[in-house]
Scaffold this motif. Structure first.
Motif, short mmCIF file in Angstrom:
data_model
loop_
_atom_site.label_atom_id
_atom_site.label_comp_id
_atom_site.label_asym_id
_atom_site.label_seq_id
_atom_site.Cartn_x
_atom_site.Cartn_y
_atom_site.Cartn_z
N PHE A 242 0.82 -1.20 0.17
CA PHE A 242 -0.01 -0.22 -0.04
C PHE A 242 0.86 1.35 0.06
O PHE A 242 1.14 1.92 1.04
CB PHE A 242 -1.02 -0.19 1.19
N ASP A 243 1.55 1.37 -1.16
CA ASP A 243 2.43 2.79 -1.25
C ASP A 243 1.54 3.84 -1.98
O ASP A 243 1.06 3.44 -3.18
CB ASP A 243 3.68 2.19 -2.16
N VAL A 244 1.26 5.03 -1.40
CA VAL A 244 0.43 5.89 -1.93
C VAL A 244 0.73 6.44 -3.32
O VAL A 244 -0.08 6.36 -4.08
CB VAL A 244 0.38 7.31 -1.01
N ASP A 245 1.82 6.74 -3.53
CA ASP A 245 2.17 7.34 -4.84
C ASP A 245 2.11 6.19 -5.92
O ASP A 245 1.59 6.36 -7.12
CB ASP A 245 3.61 7.79 -4.94
N THR A 246 2.64 4.93 -5.74
CA THR A 246 2.21 4.00 -6.60
C THR A 246 1.12 3.44 -6.80
O THR A 246 0.60 3.46 -8.17
CB THR A 246 3.09 2.55 -6.07
N LEU A 247 0.20 3.57 -5.77
CA LEU A 247 -1.42 3.32 -6.00
C LEU A 247 -1.89 4.13 -6.64
O LEU A 247 -2.82 4.11 -7.74
CB LEU A 247 -1.90 3.15 -4.53
N ALA A 248 -1.44 5.57 -6.48
CA ALA A 248 -2.03 6.76 -7.17
C ALA A 248 -1.73 6.86 -8.80
O ALA A 248 -2.80 6.98 -9.72
CB ALA A 248 -1.71 8.11 -6.70
N LYS A 249 -0.51 6.25 -8.92
CA LYS A 249 -0.10 6.05 -10.41
C LYS A 249 -0.78 5.00 -11.05
O LYS A 249 -1.33 5.19 -12.34
CB LYS A 249 1.20 5.85 -10.44
N ALA A 262 -5.18 13.52 -17.36
CA ALA A 262 -4.75 13.79 -15.92
C ALA A 262 -3.50 14.37 -15.95
O ALA A 262 -2.57 13.84 -16.33
CB ALA A 262 -4.55 12.15 -15.39
N ASN A 263 -3.56 15.65 -15.49
CA ASN A 263 -2.40 16.57 -15.60
C ASN A 263 -2.20 16.74 -13.99
O ASN A 263 -2.99 16.99 -13.32
CB ASN A 263 -2.76 17.84 -16.49
N GLY A 264 -0.88 17.07 -13.80
CA GLY A 264 -0.54 17.35 -12.56
C GLY A 264 1.14 17.15 -12.54
O GLY A 264 1.83 16.54 -13.17
N SER A 265 1.54 17.77 -11.27
CA SER A 265 2.98 17.49 -11.07
C SER A 265 3.49 16.45 -10.45
O SER A 265 4.73 16.08 -10.46
CB SER A 265 3.55 18.78 -10.42
N GLU A 270 -2.35 14.31 -10.40
CA GLU A 270 -2.88 13.84 -11.52
C GLU A 270 -4.12 12.80 -11.17
O GLU A 270 -5.19 12.82 -11.73
CB GLU A 270 -1.92 12.78 -12.31
N LEU A 271 -4.12 12.13 -9.98
CA LEU A 271 -5.31 11.43 -9.58
C LEU A 271 -6.49 12.42 -9.27
O LEU A 271 -7.44 11.96 -9.63
CB LEU A 271 -4.80 10.53 -8.24
N GLN A 272 -6.06 13.46 -8.65
CA GLN A 272 -7.33 14.45 -8.31
C GLN A 272 -8.05 15.14 -9.63
O GLN A 272 -9.14 15.02 -9.54
CB GLN A 272 -6.75 15.58 -7.50
N ASN A 273 -7.13 15.23 -10.47
CA ASN A 273 -7.32 16.10 -11.63
C ASN A 273 -8.18 14.89 -12.42
O ASN A 273 -9.20 15.32 -13.11
CB ASN A 273 -6.11 16.30 -12.54
N ALA A 274 -7.71 13.64 -12.70
CA ALA A 274 -8.34 12.53 -13.53
C ALA A 274 -9.96 12.27 -12.52
O ALA A 274 -10.75 11.91 -13.64
CB ALA A 274 -7.94 11.22 -13.26
N VAL A 275 -10.29 12.28 -11.48
CA VAL A 275 -11.56 12.10 -10.94
C VAL A 275 -12.36 13.18 -10.60
O VAL A 275 -13.29 13.13 -10.32
CB VAL A 275 -11.47 11.21 -9.61
N SER A 276 -11.73 14.43 -10.77
CA SER A 276 -12.60 15.73 -10.14
C SER A 276 -13.73 15.78 -11.14
O SER A 276 -13.71 15.96 -12.47
CB SER A 276 -11.75 16.95 -10.55
N GLY A 277 -14.89 15.99 -10.28
CA GLY A 277 -16.19 16.08 -10.83
C GLY A 277 -16.95 14.99 -11.52
O GLY A 277 -17.96 15.09 -11.80
N LYS A 278 -16.18 13.94 -11.28
CA LYS A 278 -16.77 12.60 -12.20
C LYS A 278 -17.32 11.70 -11.08
O LYS A 278 -16.65 11.53 -9.81
CB LYS A 278 -15.97 11.83 -13.07
#
Length: 621
Positions: A242-249, A262-265, A270-278
């Motif tokens: 359960f590695d947060v960055d790996t799981l987010a990727k 999915a854009n982001g630094s 990128e995760l936040q951008n991908a799911v935002s509003g959906k």
């Protein structure tokens, strides 16, 4: 009890040595000239040990420490003998290449992989190695006699044909679809009822391993109502990392497959951008770690940006994970046992798969109810036990299985019956499956590559007059799949023709993966990114998977310390720089490396002998 421990993979290794020692190549090219006496002794001693392997394995599985230690020593000597016999084989192939006029085509880097070109020096060097092996075998045979190991016939031999009517075996997933219909509807209703929730809903499914949690989650995930309701559906297996960055990727990668931008630094941005509003449904399958709730909270803070009604559906064996990590003390859905009627249906479908129902033996059919009671309501246990019973043809044999105290119990769950199913496999099938311990949990295995790796390592018996080893390998895979050692098979089923089929992949259930690991110990390994940073290289591993970036850095550093014992090496990422010390890979049977040359790339799958495929793929250029 013998069924609690998965037996070590020793018998198939000794059997393979016996075949190598009798190879026609050794005779044809006279590579054992002057060593004929030692050669005859070797061919006599190997069958003597092979005769008692089954008895030794049973005693080791019954926790007789002496038998286990003896088998471990047999395994080590067998590996040494395997390398020695391969040196003889490679020398035979060198002489064959020279005889056929191909020798001048070989570059100097390839020639370094060969034994000495001087026949006298080669005979002296190899004679010493062979003498050491024979002395070791003498000690093992003396100990074997002290232990009074007896000849016992092992599990059935090589499978040369598929079961009759194998296409008529009932798919347990279909049974689950009918038996879990009520569970599915309850979960779907809960998810749809929360459509107006602003906060992220977490819905854990909790149950014992092998109970069908993942199957139930798949039924929910693929339901038409769910597909219509959620704008975005994502599936990620977590397992024990359960590695947060790996799981987010990984979640972002799934989102991109569904057309999301999915854009982001960072991966989390990128995760936040991908799911935002959906409105999305995210399935986190097989969540384990109960001690890292803060990691889940961090990930959850980015997942909160989805639209109203967004939900996370998780599967876990651990009630504490559902309560502490998911914050769902009252919301966990506890998956109960499968109904006995359905358990019996699975057992019937496996135990009598080669017969029409009218031909099922009545005496055995009447025992199915008692068998079902031993499966603890687990469809995986029922499949494994039914497969074991398919090789038993009398009521006495069935009763012998049922007399075992540990088939399923509260302490070990269904692992005992899975190990029993493994121990009842033919020895070469045990070796083929145990080899898969090198793949991490939930790894998507390329089946065609897997069969090639089996062939390269000599795991598939080659019987004179029988079909090509690749066909035998496909039969082995189909048989293991029918017994639930492999699952989640995707792609066109094998057709035994010259027509190319699409890529076939499979996975291994995490409990079955435990069985393979139990059998192989440190023989197989996969190095994760975190391990590679610490330089923790598994020098005892014979089969190694490297999913890390720049694998050549890790390999070159490890090779500086000595010659590896690696027989199988798979690099998942591109090799951008030269692999140094290639001449040290004398034990290698199979290398799968993605090579980057300028702006082009290619995958090299080297099979025995390694030097020949190095040449063919131009890896030395």
């Amino acid at each position: 009890m013998a069924e609690v421990l998965a037996t070590m993979v020793v018998g198939p290794l000794v059997s393979m040595l016996k075949e190598k020692a009798s190879s026609y190549l050794l005779e044809q090219y006279q590579v054992m000239e002057g060593l004929e006496k030692q050669h005859k002794l070797l061919k006599r001693k190997l069958p003597a040990i092979l005769d008692v392997i089954t008895d030794a394995e049973e005693q080791a599985a019954a926790k007789r420490e002496g038998a286990k230690a003896w088998l471990e020593e047999v395994q080590q000597v067998a590996y040494q003998a395997n390398d020695v016999l391969d040196e003889f084989k490679y020398e035979a192939l060198r002489r064959k290449a020279r005889e056929e006029g191909h020798y001048k085509e070989l570059g100097m880097d390839v020639i370094k992989l060969f034994p000495s070109l001087n026949r006298f020096v080669f005979r002296i060097k190899m004679g010493n190695k062979l003498r050491i092996i024979l002395e070791e075998l003498d000690v093992l045979i003396a100990e074997m006699n002290c232990f009074r190991f007896k000849f016992r016939s092992g599990p059935p031999g090589p499978v040369n044909h598929l079961r009759e009517n194998s296409s008529k075996i009932i798919d347990p997933v279909d049974i689950a679809g009918r038996s879990r219909a009520g569970d599915k509807e309850k979960i779907i209703k809960s998810l749809l009822d929360k459509a107006s929730n602003v906060n992220l809903m977490v819905f854990p499914i909790v149950g014992m391993g092998g109970m069908g949690k993942t199957t139930l989650a798949q039924l929910v995930y693929n339901d038409p109502e769910i597909q219509k309701h959620f704008q975005l559906r994502l599936w990620v297996c977590v397992s024990d990392n359960f590695d947060v960055d790996t799981l987010a990727k990984r979640i972002v990668e799934e989102a991109k497959k569904n057309g999301c931008q999915a854009n982001g630094s960072s991966a989390l941005d990128e995760l936040q951008n991908a799911v935002s509003g959906k409105r999305y449904l995210l399935v986190l399958d097989d969540v384990w770690n109960r001690d890292e709730a803060h990691k889940w909270e961090k990930l959850k803070s980015y997942l909160q940006h989805g639209g109203s009604g967004s939900s996370v559906l998780t599967t876990t064996r651990d009630q504490a994970v559902a309560q502490l990590m998911m914050g769902a003390a009252k919301g966990a859905y506890e998956l109960g046992r499968l109904g006995e009627k359905f358990i019996e249906e699975i057992i019937n479908s496996r135990a009598f798969s080669s017969k029409q129902e009218k031909d099922w033996p009545r005496e055995l059919v009447n025992m199915v109810g008692d068998v079902a009671k031993r499966c603890a309501g687990s469809p995986l246990a029922a499949t494994a036990l039914g497969s074991v019973l398919s090789t038993k043809t009398t009521a006495r044999e069935w009763k012998d299985v049922l007399r075992r105290k540990k088939i399923c119990d509260d302490r070990n769950g269904i692992l005992p019956v899975l190990k029993l199913s493994y121990n009842c496999l033919p020895s070469h099938m045990r070796q083929c499956f145990a080899f898969c311990a090198m793949f991490p949990e939930d790894y998507e295995i390329d089946v065609e590559m897997l069969i090639q790796l089996w062939m390269a390592n000599g795991f598939i018996p080659v019987l004179r007059g029988e079909e090509h080893p690749e066909i035998s390998g496909k039969n082995i895979f189909i048989e293991l799949t029918s017994r639930s050692f492999f699952h989640d098979v995707k792609g066109i089923p094998f057709e035994f023709t010259d027509i190319e089929v699409s890529r076939v992949t499979c996975k291994i259930h995490d409990l079955m993966h435990d069985v393979a690991l139990d059998s192989m110990g440190k023989e197989c390994a996969a190095i994760a990114t975190e391990q590679s940073k610490s330089g923790d290289f598994p020098h005892s591993a014979r089969h190694l998977l490297l999913p890390v970036n720049q694998p050549e850095t890790l390999l070159n550093a490890s090779l500086e310390k000595g010659s590896p014992v690696i027989q199988t090496l798979i690099c998942e990422e591109y090799v951008n720089k030269d692999l140094q010390h290639l001449s040290k890979y004398r034990s290698a049977r199979a290398l799968k490396i993605k090579i980057m040359r300028g702006s082009t790339s290619r995958t090299m799958l080297g099979l025995e002998p390694v030097w020949l495929h190095h040449l063919r793929m131009g890896i030395f250029n």
